[in-house]
Design a protein around this motif. Structure first.
Motif, PDB file in Angstrom:
ATOM      1  N   VAL A  30       0.580  -1.369  -0.338  1.00 51.23           N
ATOM      2  CA  VAL A  30      -0.338  -0.068  -0.031  1.00 51.23           C
ATOM      3  C   VAL A  30       0.977   1.866   0.099  1.00 51.23           C
ATOM      4  CG1 VAL A  30      -1.537   1.532   1.377  1.00 51.23           C
ATOM      5  CG2 VAL A  30      -1.749  -0.881   1.001  1.00 51.23           C
ATOM      6  N   MET A  31       0.648   1.814  -0.248  1.00 49.19           N
ATOM      7  CA  MET A  31       1.180   3.172  -1.237  1.00 49.19           C
ATOM      8  C   MET A  31      -0.056   4.545  -0.589  1.00 49.19           C
ATOM      9  SD  MET A  31       3.364   5.150  -4.662  1.00 49.19           S
ATOM     10  CE  MET A  31       4.157   4.128  -4.450  1.00 49.19           C
ATOM     11  N   ARG A  32       1.096   5.241   0.095  1.00 43.71           N
ATOM     12  CA  ARG A  32      -0.131   6.482   0.433  1.00 43.71           C
ATOM     13  C   ARG A  32       0.161   7.686  -0.066  1.00 43.71           C
ATOM     14  NH1 ARG A  32      -4.999   8.355   3.046  1.00 43.71           N
ATOM     15  NH2 ARG A  32      -5.055  10.378   3.299  1.00 43.71           N
ATOM     16  N   ARG A  33      -0.187   8.095  -0.259  1.00 43.97           N
ATOM     17  CA  ARG A  33       0.122  10.107  -0.545  1.00 43.97           C
ATOM     18  C   ARG A  33      -0.920  10.336  -0.375  1.00 43.97           C
ATOM     19  NH1 ARG A  33       2.339  10.578  -5.745  1.00 43.97           N
ATOM     20  NH2 ARG A  33       0.118  11.997  -6.859  1.00 43.97           N
ATOM     21  N   ASP A  34       0.001  11.664  -0.032  1.00 39.51           N
ATOM     22  CA  ASP A  34      -1.051  13.052   0.500  1.00 39.51           C
ATOM     23  C   ASP A  34      -0.452  13.987   0.157  1.00 39.51           C
ATOM     24  OD1 ASP A  34      -2.306  11.269   3.197  1.00 39.51           O
ATOM     25  OD2 ASP A  34      -0.174  10.878   4.157  1.00 39.51           O
ATOM     26  N   LEU A  35      -1.629  14.805   0.385  1.00 42.38           N
ATOM     27  CA  LEU A  35      -1.290  16.689  -0.719  1.00 42.38           C
ATOM     28  C   LEU A  35       0.032  17.354   0.862  1.00 42.38           C
ATOM     29  CD1 LEU A  35      -4.934  17.805   0.832  1.00 42.38           C
ATOM     30  CD2 LEU A  35      -4.106  16.165  -1.868  1.00 42.38           C
ATOM     31  N   PRO A  36       0.346  17.615  -0.749  1.00 43.98           N
ATOM     32  CA  PRO A  36      -0.201  18.210  -1.951  1.00 43.98           C
ATOM     33  C   PRO A  36      -0.194  17.019  -3.444  1.00 43.98           C
ATOM     34  CG  PRO A  36       2.129  19.980  -1.738  1.00 43.98           C
ATOM     35  CD  PRO A  36       1.527  18.527  -0.164  1.00 43.98           C
ATOM     36  N   GLU A  37       0.955  16.294  -3.193  1.00 47.45           N
ATOM     37  CA  GLU A  37       0.975  15.290  -3.568  1.00 47.45           C
ATOM     38  C   GLU A  37       0.025  14.784  -4.491  1.00 47.45           C
ATOM     39  OE1 GLU A  37       2.678  15.151  -1.110  1.00 47.45           O
ATOM     40  OE2 GLU A  37       4.889  16.532  -1.909  1.00 47.45           O
ATOM     41  N   ALA A  38      -1.356  14.361  -3.432  1.00 49.95           N
ATOM     42  CA  ALA A  38      -2.015  13.943  -3.775  1.00 49.95           C
ATOM     43  C   ALA A  38      -3.471  14.349  -4.897  1.00 49.95           C
ATOM     44  CB  ALA A  38      -2.503  13.177  -2.439  1.00 49.95           C
ATOM     45  N   ARG A  39      -4.665  13.520  -5.013  1.00 43.44           N
ATOM     46  CA  ARG A  39      -5.260  14.341  -6.037  1.00 43.44           C
ATOM     47  C   ARG A  39      -4.669  15.341  -7.504  1.00 43.44           C
ATOM     48  NH1 ARG A  39     -10.327  15.336  -1.503  1.00 43.44           N
ATOM     49  NH2 ARG A  39     -10.417  12.696  -0.535  1.00 43.44           N
ATOM     50  N   GLN A  40      -4.104  15.008  -8.291  1.00 43.76           N
ATOM     51  CA  GLN A  40      -3.842  15.322  -9.358  1.00 43.76           C
ATOM     52  C   GLN A  40      -3.752  14.591 -10.626  1.00 43.76           C
ATOM     53  OE1 GLN A  40       0.647  16.676  -9.018  1.00 43.76           O
ATOM     54  NE2 GLN A  40       0.073  17.756  -7.158  1.00 43.76           N
ATOM     55  N   GLY A  41      -5.098  13.141 -10.145  1.00 42.95           N
ATOM     56  CA  GLY A  41      -5.335  12.654 -11.258  1.00 42.95           C
ATOM     57  C   GLY A  41      -4.871  10.783 -11.163  1.00 42.95           C
ATOM     58  N   LYS A  42      -5.869  10.510 -11.885  1.00 40.27           N
ATOM     59  CA  LYS A  42      -5.315   9.065 -11.813  1.00 40.27           C
ATOM     60  C   LYS A  42      -3.822   9.087 -12.085  1.00 40.27           C
ATOM     61  CE  LYS A  42      -6.653   4.592 -13.350  1.00 40.27           C
ATOM     62  NZ  LYS A  42      -8.417   3.935 -14.809  1.00 40.27           N
ATOM     63  N   GLY A  43      -3.788   9.416 -13.182  1.00 45.48           N
ATOM     64  CA  GLY A  43      -2.632   9.788 -14.226  1.00 45.48           C
ATOM     65  C   GLY A  43      -1.567   9.644 -13.068  1.00 45.48           C
ATOM     66  N   GLU A  44      -1.240  10.683 -11.854  1.00 48.99           N
ATOM     67  CA  GLU A  44       0.143  10.912 -11.666  1.00 48.99           C
ATOM     68  C   GLU A  44      -0.070  10.139 -10.482  1.00 48.99           C
ATOM     69  OE1 GLU A  44       1.812  13.044 -11.463  1.00 48.99           O
ATOM     70  OE2 GLU A  44       1.335  13.537 -13.297  1.00 48.99           O
ATOM     71  N   ALA A  45      -1.113   9.101 -10.332  1.00 49.20           N
ATOM     72  CA  ALA A  45      -1.808   7.871  -9.197  1.00 49.20           C
ATOM     73  C   ALA A  45      -0.245   6.872 -10.011  1.00 49.20           C
ATOM     74  CB  ALA A  45      -2.588   8.222  -8.328  1.00 49.20           C
ATOM     75  N   LEU A  46      -1.000   6.408 -10.677  1.00 50.76           N
ATOM     76  CA  LEU A  46      -0.343   5.427 -11.704  1.00 50.76           C
ATOM     77  C   LEU A  46       1.111   6.208 -11.551  1.00 50.76           C
ATOM     78  CD1 LEU A  46      -3.040   5.054 -13.689  1.00 50.76           C
ATOM     79  CD2 LEU A  46      -2.240   3.816 -12.086  1.00 50.76           C
ATOM     80  N   ASN A  47       1.778   6.810 -11.969  1.00 50.06           N
ATOM     81  CA  ASN A  47       3.126   7.702 -11.910  1.00 50.06           C
ATOM     82  C   ASN A  47       3.562   7.402 -10.270  1.00 50.06           C
ATOM     83  OD1 ASN A  47       2.943   8.007 -14.731  1.00 50.06           O
ATOM     84  ND2 ASN A  47       2.697  10.223 -14.682  1.00 50.06           N
TER      85      ASN A  47
END
Length: 442
Positions: free
Chosen positions: A115-132
């Motif tokens: 499990v990789m947790r992304r928090d703001l401000p990196e998170a919620r920039q679109g599905k593409g950024e999460a996949l990257n």
């Protein structure tokens, strides 16, 4: 307007109207003649020999507020097995969820779950950024383990997705050919007990499946957001961010691969199921996003036309796919405008020359109704023959509703045109429906 001009308009109108059922007949013939099935013989294009079989699979599950479905999705993904000797792992990217998604994931104790947790401000920039972000994490782990990147395959299963048991085996079969850099599996709908769900399964299980099999024959397969699999080495050739911020990042990824000379295959032998959107307002919003994403990808037309790696017939198919939202919008205006003009002319006593009477208007309406209903009925029969997992009455009902479904899609196209013209890009994610829990096995 002269009589000859009137007849030219009539001929052009009927040509536009009949183009759809004629092209449907051709595509149905291809679907029945060449596409694979789960129940009977499979006649997908044969796979060339080679030693490109993957040894490692990573299933990425992008998750943003997926508490209703993520446990089932992860459980189903952990059950997937590749051929003997391969290792499969699941990486969930929690993209800043503020619901119970983190707690649901924490309750799943499994050695192959990451499990990789992304928090703001990196998170919620679109599905593409999460996949990257997941791609870079997998690339680092692969390099540290000393594993060759061309032996690692990265698959995407959405937060509501569940792959068929044979999905990794089938992808491995396709990638035995070293030239194949990516593969797309068939998409089906799970909650098709409601009419909107049945119509969407008619769309994915019959129409999209036939189109993708045709693209497979033409080497123009497009990647979908759910059920796409790519070699890690192929993704690495596209830089540190293979997926873009485009609203249909999967379509753009496939176009970039084609421009790079990467072979993409499609298979009907394996599938991934997803939830239908059963609310009309939310469905319109989803289709608007898809249409706007297609419009954004139109910027690749020039590069596709100039590329020596894209065959002419393949280019024509790609042009059709990318330009269809624009063409549909224009044709709809022409047809509706003609009908309104004919009705208005009869009401005020000045009928237009090619619709001179109420009988002529009624006949034209009848032709329009028959032409728009015919393709859906054909696809319902194809669906029944290919899958056989739905009652004929249900699929014929879905077929009769299909023209209304297309009108909804056209409305979404016009919304997409407005959004694209005004520069609006932001979107709320599609809501999920709660499902019965599945057991997770070690």
């Amino acid at each position: 307007m002269s009589a000859s001009d009137s007849w030219l308009i009539v001929v052009a109108g009927y040509a536009l109207l009949l183009a759809w059922p004629v092209s449907t007949v051709v595509l149905v013939w291809f679907a029945l003649r060449y596409s694979g099935t789960h129940r009977a013989k499979t006649v997908n294009r044969s796979v060339a020999g080679g030693d490109g079989r993957p040894q490692h699979f990573w299933i990425i599950v992008p998750a943003l507020n997926e508490e209703a479905v993520v446990a089932n999705t992860v459980g189903a993904a952990l059950k997937l097995r590749g051929p003997a000797g391969t290792l499969s792992r699941v990486l969930v990217v929690d993209d800043g969820s503020d619901d119970r998604t983190p707690e649901v994931l924490a309750a799943i104790d499994h050695p192959r779950l990451h499990v990789m947790r992304r928090d703001l401000p990196e998170a919620r920039q679109g599905k593409g950024e999460a996949l990257n972000a997941a791609f870079r994490h997998i690339s680092r782990l692969t390099a540290e383990a000393g594993v060759a990147a061309d032996r690692v395959v990265v698959g995407i299963i959405d937060g509501d997705g569940q792959g068929s048991e044979n999905i990794l085996v089938e992808v491995s079969r396709l990638m035995r050919d070293e030239r194949v850099g990516a593969a797309q599996v068939q998409v089906r709908i799970r909650n098709r007990n409601k009419l909107l769900g049945a119509v969407q399964d008619l769309e994915f299980g019959a129409i999209v499946d036939a189109c993708q099999n045709l693209r497979d024959a033409l080497d123009t397969v497009g990647l979908g957001g759910n059920g796409q699999f790519s070699r890690l080495s192929t993704l690495q050739t596209l830089g540190s961010a293979p997926w873009s911020s485009c609203l249909v990042e999967d379509l753009e990824l496939g176009l970039r691969m084609h421009l790079g000379g990467v072979a993409i295959r499609y298979t009907s032998r394996a599938s991934v199921t997803q939830q239908a959107v059963v609310d009309v307002r939310r469905l319109t919003r989803q289709r608007t996003r898809w249409a706007q994403g297609n419009m954004q990808c139109a910027r690749y037309l020039g590069r596709l036309a100039a590329s020596p790696r894209v065959a002419r017939i393949a280019l024509a198919e790609m042009l059709h796919y990318l330009l269809s939202p624009w063409a549909n919008a224009i044709v709809t205006v022409v047809l509706i405008g003609t009908g309104i003009a004919g009705l208005g002319g009869l009401l005020v006593g000045h009928p237009i020359s090619f619709l001179p009477t109420w009988v002529a208007l009624a006949e034209s309406g009848g032709v329009w109704l028959a032409v728009t209903t015919f393709p859906g009925v054909l696809w319902a029969l194809v669906h029944k023959r290919k899958h056989g997992d739905e009652r004929t009455a249900r699929m014929l009902t879905a077929a009769l509703a299909y023209p209304a479904f297309l009108i909804l899609g056209l409305a979404a196209t016009y919304r997409a045109l407005g959004r694209q013209a005004s520069g609006r890009q932001g979107w709320a994610k599609t809501e999920r429906l709660a499902e019965e829990p599945l057991a997770v096995t070690a």
